[in-house]
Design a protein around this motif. Sequence first.
Motif, PDB file in Angstrom:
ATOM      1  N   GLU A  16       0.831  -1.214   0.000  1.00 38.05           N
ATOM      2  CA  GLU A  16       0.000   0.000   0.000  1.00 38.05           C
ATOM      3  C   GLU A  16       0.865   1.264   0.000  1.00 38.05           C
ATOM      4  OE1 GLU A  16      -4.276  -0.253   2.025  1.00 38.05           O
ATOM      5  OE2 GLU A  16      -2.657  -0.681   3.425  1.00 38.05           O
ATOM      6  N   VAL A  17       1.904   1.252   0.831  1.00 41.51           N
ATOM      7  CA  VAL A  17       2.827   2.390   0.909  1.00 41.51           C
ATOM      8  C   VAL A  17       3.500   2.607  -0.450  1.00 41.51           C
ATOM      9  CG1 VAL A  17       4.985   3.223   1.942  1.00 41.51           C
ATOM     10  CG2 VAL A  17       3.223   2.222   3.411  1.00 41.51           C
ATOM     11  N   ALA A  18       3.970   1.504  -1.049  1.00 44.66           N
ATOM     12  CA  ALA A  18       4.628   1.582  -2.368  1.00 44.66           C
ATOM     13  C   ALA A  18       3.656   2.128  -3.419  1.00 44.66           C
ATOM     14  CB  ALA A  18       5.140   0.209  -2.782  1.00 44.66           C
ATOM     15  N   PHE A  19       2.396   1.684  -3.369  1.00 49.53           N
ATOM     16  CA  PHE A  19       1.379   2.145  -4.317  1.00 49.53           C
ATOM     17  C   PHE A  19       1.153   3.651  -4.151  1.00 49.53           C
ATOM     18  CE2 PHE A  19      -2.990   3.294  -5.349  1.00 49.53           C
ATOM     19  CZ  PHE A  19      -3.093   2.835  -6.653  1.00 49.53           C
ATOM     20  N   ASP A  20       1.004   4.102  -2.907  1.00 47.06           N
ATOM     21  CA  ASP A  20       0.760   5.530  -2.650  1.00 47.06           C
ATOM     22  C   ASP A  20       1.916   6.398  -3.134  1.00 47.06           C
ATOM     23  OD1 ASP A  20      -1.730   5.082  -1.611  1.00 47.06           O
ATOM     24  OD2 ASP A  20      -1.056   4.960   0.481  1.00 47.06           O
ATOM     25  N   GLN A  21       3.143   5.908  -2.957  1.00 46.77           N
ATOM     26  CA  GLN A  21       4.318   6.663  -3.423  1.00 46.77           C
ATOM     27  C   GLN A  21       4.322   6.774  -4.951  1.00 46.77           C
ATOM     28  OE1 GLN A  21       7.473   4.427  -1.574  1.00 46.77           O
ATOM     29  NE2 GLN A  21       7.525   5.724   0.253  1.00 46.77           N
ATOM     30  N   LYS A  22       4.007   5.658  -5.612  1.00 45.06           N
ATOM     31  CA  LYS A  22       3.960   5.655  -7.086  1.00 45.06           C
ATOM     32  C   LYS A  22       2.841   6.573  -7.594  1.00 45.06           C
ATOM     33  CE  LYS A  22       6.102   1.285  -8.378  1.00 45.06           C
ATOM     34  NZ  LYS A  22       6.544   0.588  -7.196  1.00 45.06           N
ATOM     35  N   LYS A  23       1.725   6.572  -6.851  1.00 39.15           N
ATOM     36  CA  LYS A  23       0.583   7.415  -7.242  1.00 39.15           C
ATOM     37  C   LYS A  23       0.958   8.899  -7.149  1.00 39.15           C
ATOM     38  CE  LYS A  23      -4.333   7.994  -6.247  1.00 39.15           C
ATOM     39  NZ  LYS A  23      -5.466   7.539  -5.428  1.00 39.15           N
ATOM     40  N   LYS A  24       1.669   9.268  -6.083  1.00 42.68           N
ATOM     41  CA  LYS A  24       2.122  10.656  -5.908  1.00 42.68           C
ATOM     42  C   LYS A  24       3.038  11.067  -7.064  1.00 42.68           C
ATOM     43  CE  LYS A  24       1.994  11.553  -0.979  1.00 42.68           C
ATOM     44  NZ  LYS A  24       2.623  10.936   0.167  1.00 42.68           N
ATOM     45  N   ALA A  25       3.991  10.189  -7.383  1.00 46.26           N
ATOM     46  CA  ALA A  25       4.939  10.468  -8.473  1.00 46.26           C
ATOM     47  C   ALA A  25       4.204  10.628  -9.801  1.00 46.26           C
ATOM     48  CB  ALA A  25       5.964   9.341  -8.566  1.00 46.26           C
ATOM     49  N   CYS A  26       3.202   9.790 -10.007  1.00 46.22           N
ATOM     50  CA  CYS A  26       2.406   9.806 -11.229  1.00 46.22           C
ATOM     51  C   CYS A  26       1.606  11.105 -11.347  1.00 46.22           C
ATOM     52  CB  CYS A  26       1.445   8.621 -11.169  1.00 46.22           C
ATOM     53  SG  CYS A  26       1.200   7.857 -12.744  1.00 46.22           S
ATOM     54  N   LYS A  27       0.967  11.477 -10.257  1.00 42.94           N
ATOM     55  CA  LYS A  27       0.159  12.705 -10.245  1.00 42.94           C
ATOM     56  C   LYS A  27       1.021  13.922 -10.570  1.00 42.94           C
ATOM     57  CE  LYS A  27      -3.798  11.769  -7.269  1.00 42.94           C
ATOM     58  NZ  LYS A  27      -4.385  11.897  -5.928  1.00 42.94           N
ATOM     59  N   ALA A  28       2.224  13.945  -9.993  1.00 46.79           N
ATOM     60  CA  ALA A  28       3.140  15.071 -10.226  1.00 46.79           C
ATOM     61  C   ALA A  28       3.503  15.167 -11.708  1.00 46.79           C
ATOM     62  CB  ALA A  28       4.393  14.900  -9.376  1.00 46.79           C
ATOM     63  N   LEU A  29       3.758  14.008 -12.339  1.00 43.53           N
ATOM     64  CA  LEU A  29       4.120  14.000 -13.763  1.00 43.53           C
ATOM     65  C   LEU A  29       2.966  14.482 -14.636  1.00 43.53           C
ATOM     66  CD1 LEU A  29       6.151  10.671 -14.047  1.00 43.53           C
ATOM     67  CD2 LEU A  29       6.995  12.932 -14.656  1.00 43.53           C
ATOM     68  N   PHE A  30       1.750  14.042 -14.318  1.00 51.21           N
ATOM     69  CA  PHE A  30       0.603  14.407 -15.158  1.00 51.21           C
ATOM     70  C   PHE A  30       0.097  15.824 -14.894  1.00 51.21           C
ATOM     71  CE2 PHE A  30       0.405   9.898 -16.237  1.00 51.21           C
ATOM     72  CZ  PHE A  30       0.128   9.985 -17.585  1.00 51.21           C
ATOM     73  N   LYS A  31       0.541  16.422 -13.787  1.00 50.41           N
ATOM     74  CA  LYS A  31       0.173  17.819 -13.519  1.00 50.41           C
ATOM     75  C   LYS A  31       1.121  18.782 -14.227  1.00 50.41           C
ATOM     76  CE  LYS A  31      -2.388  18.331  -9.228  1.00 50.41           C
ATOM     77  NZ  LYS A  31      -2.199  17.734  -7.927  1.00 50.41           N
ATOM     78  N   GLY A  32       2.349  18.352 -14.407  1.00 53.58           N
ATOM     79  CA  GLY A  32       3.375  19.240 -14.956  1.00 53.58           C
ATOM     80  C   GLY A  32       3.483  19.177 -16.460  1.00 53.58           C
ATOM     81  N   SER A  33       4.592  19.711 -16.941  1.00 51.89           N
ATOM     82  CA  SER A  33       4.821  19.782 -18.393  1.00 51.89           C
ATOM     83  C   SER A  33       5.137  18.408 -18.993  1.00 51.89           C
ATOM     84  CB  SER A  33       5.984  20.737 -18.677  1.00 51.89           C
ATOM     85  OG  SER A  33       7.142  20.282 -17.986  1.00 51.89           O
ATOM     86  N   GLU A  34       5.369  17.409 -18.089  1.00 49.95           N
ATOM     87  CA  GLU A  34       5.693  16.049 -18.565  1.00 49.95           C
ATOM     88  C   GLU A  34       4.445  15.256 -18.959  1.00 49.95           C
ATOM     89  OE1 GLU A  34       8.895  14.756 -18.949  1.00 49.95           O
ATOM     90  OE2 GLU A  34       9.320  16.864 -18.622  1.00 49.95           O
ATOM     91  N   ALA A  35       3.249  15.812 -18.704  1.00 49.66           N
ATOM     92  CA  ALA A  35       1.998  15.099 -19.016  1.00 49.66           C
ATOM     93  C   ALA A  35       2.009  14.630 -20.464  1.00 49.66           C
ATOM     94  CB  ALA A  35       0.802  16.013 -18.765  1.00 49.66           C
ATOM     95  N   GLY A  36       1.725  13.350 -20.652  1.00 46.67           N
ATOM     96  CA  GLY A  36       1.705  12.796 -22.005  1.00 46.67           C
ATOM     97  C   GLY A  36       3.055  12.309 -22.496  1.00 46.67           C
ATOM     98  N   SER A  37       4.106  12.514 -21.698  1.00 46.45           N
ATOM     99  CA  SER A  37       5.440  12.047 -22.095  1.00 46.45           C
ATOM    100  C   SER A  37       5.572  10.543 -21.859  1.00 46.45           C
ATOM    101  CB  SER A  37       6.513  12.771 -21.274  1.00 46.45           C
ATOM    102  OG  SER A  37       6.438  12.366 -19.914  1.00 46.45           O
TER     103      SER A  37
END
Length: 300
Positions: A173-194
């Motif tokens: 669960e902890v690993a999933f939450d960390q990956k989710k945070k990293a994912c959200k950050a990427l899709f919020k920024g200029s990297e979205a769609g990369s």
Amino acid sequence: MTTEHPSKDRQMSKSRLWEQALTKLYINFQDYSKDALNGFADEDIHQARVNSRKLLTLLSILDPGHSVTADLYSSFKQAQKRLGKVRDADVLIGSFKERRKAAKAADQPKTAKLLKAVIRHQKAKRKKFRKKLKKELPGLIRALEAPWTHFIGNGLAELAARTDANVVMRELEVAFDQKKKACKALFKGSEAGSKEAFEALHELRIAAKELRYTANAAAFALDQKFHAHESLYKDIQDQLGVINDKRLWLETLQSIGRQELNAGKKVWAAVTETLRQEVLEALYQNEVVSVTEIPGGHHS
């Protein structure tokens, strides 16, 4: 008067629960694998793969470093990989058959022709995957017999006694939450769609899959609070799976190439653009990682 040893009894029953769960999956894996080799039926391939995945999940919980179960883990992993190649081809072919049917119904002969060429190309690949599966799977099943019997009779009890599946669940669960945070950050920024953002999404899907399979395969060893996890993470995995599948289909199409499929520029552009828009639409609709806008993507 003899003194009872409740803790020893508890360990025995714990070991027995693990043995029952593992044995059931092992028998299912063997049965479905044998059926799969007889006719390569979609469902047999799928179930053989699912049961090998659940066995890998339980072995990882019991023996995270695979110090005791290395041979077993390696054989199940190879079997799962071979089954997976055939299964992925089955799913792609099934999807493109549906697309071709829709194109014919919509009177789009050029699109239908291109989709037929993709299906033919993928069937040829699947034929190779099936051939390899038929060649290798029986040997893998045979190679499992001796280490499996030895493990159930000798290694399992000790591993089961010191394993707490609840701890593993919390770590996942902890690993999933960390990956989710990293994912959200990427899709919020200029990297979205990369490519990096989609890779992070793929990693998140794998983390959800691990949680789902752990909740299912180790249900007998988990606290009540984790019992709803299977459906919760299955839903997450499904949503992210749709994005991943469509992205892989688009990549498959592009890696084959227009010339190889003998398609005109116009129809090629239309089909690849439709798939690209489907990827974006699935991305916008997912409820796991909120996505507002992708550079170059139309979102109505």
